[in-house]
Design an enzyme around this catalytic site. Structure first.
Site, PDB file in Angstrom:
ATOM      1  NE  ARG A 177     -32.787  16.443 -24.103  1.00  0.00           N
ATOM      2  CZ  ARG A 177     -32.402  15.901 -24.454  1.00  0.00           C
ATOM      3  NH1 ARG A 177     -32.411  14.378 -23.632  1.00  0.00           N
ATOM      4  NH2 ARG A 177     -31.499  15.186 -25.790  1.00  0.00           N
ATOM      5  CB  SER A 222     -32.120  21.743 -27.713  1.00  0.00           C
ATOM      6  OG  SER A 222     -31.611  21.600 -28.155  1.00  0.00           O
ATOM      7  CD  GLU A 291     -33.730  20.203 -24.258  1.00  0.00           C
ATOM      8  OE1 GLU A 291     -32.090  20.244 -23.850  1.00  0.00           O
ATOM      9  OE2 GLU A 291     -34.228  20.203 -24.640  1.00  0.00           O
TER      10      GLU A 291
END
Length: 296
Positions: A177, A222, A291
Site C-alpha cells: 500500500r 479499506s 490506509e
C-alpha cells in the site's frame, strides 16, 4: 490559501485552459459521499495543463492536492481552501510498442477493458475498484495476492522542480500500500497476453468475491492497512461490526470498511476510525495504520 492566492491561481487556470469550479461538495467527488466543501476544484484537460498548473501552484507556495476517482480519500467537514486538482479528464489509454500507456486519470476499469480488446490482461484483480491509474499507483492498490506494481514498467511523474521525469518501476520503492510519492502524469504497463475468455473469467471471479465480501453502501474503501493479519480480522474480533458514530458505521459485511449510511459527516467517520484503532490496540496490541488519505 488566501483570497489573493486563490484569485491568482484562478487567473492562471483560466489562462491555460483549466475548468475552475467553486464550492464543490465532497460528496460529489469522493466514494464516501460525505464531507465538506472544496473552495476550488481545478480540472485540467491535458497533461501539459496539469504540469503548468502544478508549477504555478508551487510558485505561490501551494502544493495542490491531486484527486482522482475519490476512493481512499475523505475530505474534512467545513470549507477546504487547499487547491485541489482533479485528473478525471486525463484518461487517454493507448497501445505503444513498449506496452499499454495510460494517463493518470484513466479509470482502472477503462484500462482493463482496453487491454482485453487488445489481447492483454493481468489487472483483473482490480475489477470493481473505483480507482484511477494515478490513485492505484499512489497507493499501490492490490488484492488477491497481486499489486499494481506487478504490472507497471515505468511511471511519468512531476518532480519537485516541476520537470517531467520517467521513473522505472524498480526505482519507485513499491511496498504494501505504498507507491509513487510524486504526482503521476501517466504510466506504461507491461501486461500479459490473455484471451478475452480468460480475462472475463478472472474478472467475473474477482468481482463476485467483492460483491459478496464488501459492502454496497458508500465508503472510502479499506480504512486500515493489514498487520500480521488483515485489519478486518482484528476489528471483527474486537466486536466492532455494526459500531456507529453518527451516520457512519463499521460495515456488517466487512469490518475494515466504514460505510456512510446516508448522512455521515467526515467527523463521524474519523471518530469511528479512532474508536476502532484504540479498541484494537487495547485488546491486541496492534497499532493499525490508516490506509485512507484525509484532506483538510
Amino acid at each position: 490559501m488566501t483570497q489573493t492566492e486563490i484569485s491568482a491561481l484562478d487567473a492562471l487556470a483560466v489562462k491555460i485552459g483549466l475548468t475552475v469550479t467553486e464550492d464543490v461538495p465532497a460528496a460529489q467527488v469522493t466514494t464516501f459521499r460525505g464531507g465538506g466543501t472544496l473552495k476550488r476544484l481545478y480540472l485540467p484537460h491535458t497533461l501539459s495543463q496539469l504540469q503548468t498548473f502544478v508549477r504555478g501552484c508551487r510558485a505561490f507556495g501551494e502544493e495542490p492536492f491531486i484527486l482522482g476517482g475519490g476512493s481512499d480519500t475523505v475530505i474534512a467537514d467545513g470549507e477546504v481552501s487547499r487547491a485541489v486538482v482533479r485528473t478525471t479528464e486525463l484518461r487517454v489509454v493507448k497501445m505503444t510498442d513498449r506496452g499499454v500507456f495510460a494517463e493518470c486519470g484513466a479509470r482502472i476499469s477503462a484500462l482493463n477493458a482496453f487491454a482485453v480488446q487488445h489481447g492483454f490482461g493481468g489487472l483483473e484483480f482490480l475489477c470493481g475498484v473505483p480507482a484511477t491509474v494515478g490513485g492505484a499507483l499512489r497507493m499501490n492498490a492490490g488484492a488477491f495476492g497481486w499489486e499494481t506494481a506487478d504490472f507497471v514498467k515505468e511511471i511519468t511523474c512531476l518532480a519537485p522542480d516541476g520537470d517531467i521525469v520517467d521513473v522505472p518501476a524498480g526505482e519507485v520503492g513499491f511496498a504494501y500500500r505504498e507507491g509513487v510519492k510524486m504526482p503521476v502524469l501517466s504510466a506504461l504497463f507491461g501486461l500479459t497476453p490473455t484471451s478475452a475468455e480468460e480475462s472475463a473469467s478472472r474478472a467475473s471471479e474477482y468481482t463476485g468475491i467483492r460483491r459478496r465480501k464488501q459492502p454496497s453502501l458508500p465508503s472510502c474503501g479499506s480504512v486500515f492497512r493489514g498487520a500480521e493479519k488483515p485489519a478486518g480480522f482484528y476489528i471483527e474480533r474486537a466486536g466492532l461490526k455494526g459500531a456507529r458514530r453518527g451516520g457512519a458505521a463499521v460495515s456488517a459485511v466487512h469490518a475494515n470498511f466504514i460505510v456512510n449510511e446516508g448522512n455521515a459527516t467526515v467527523s463521524d467517520f474519523l471518530r469511528l476510525a479512532d474508536l476502532v484503532h484504540d479498541r484494537v490496540l487495547a485488546l491486541f496490541g496492534v497499532d493499525l495504520e490508516r490506509e485512507f488519505v484525509l484532506l483538510e
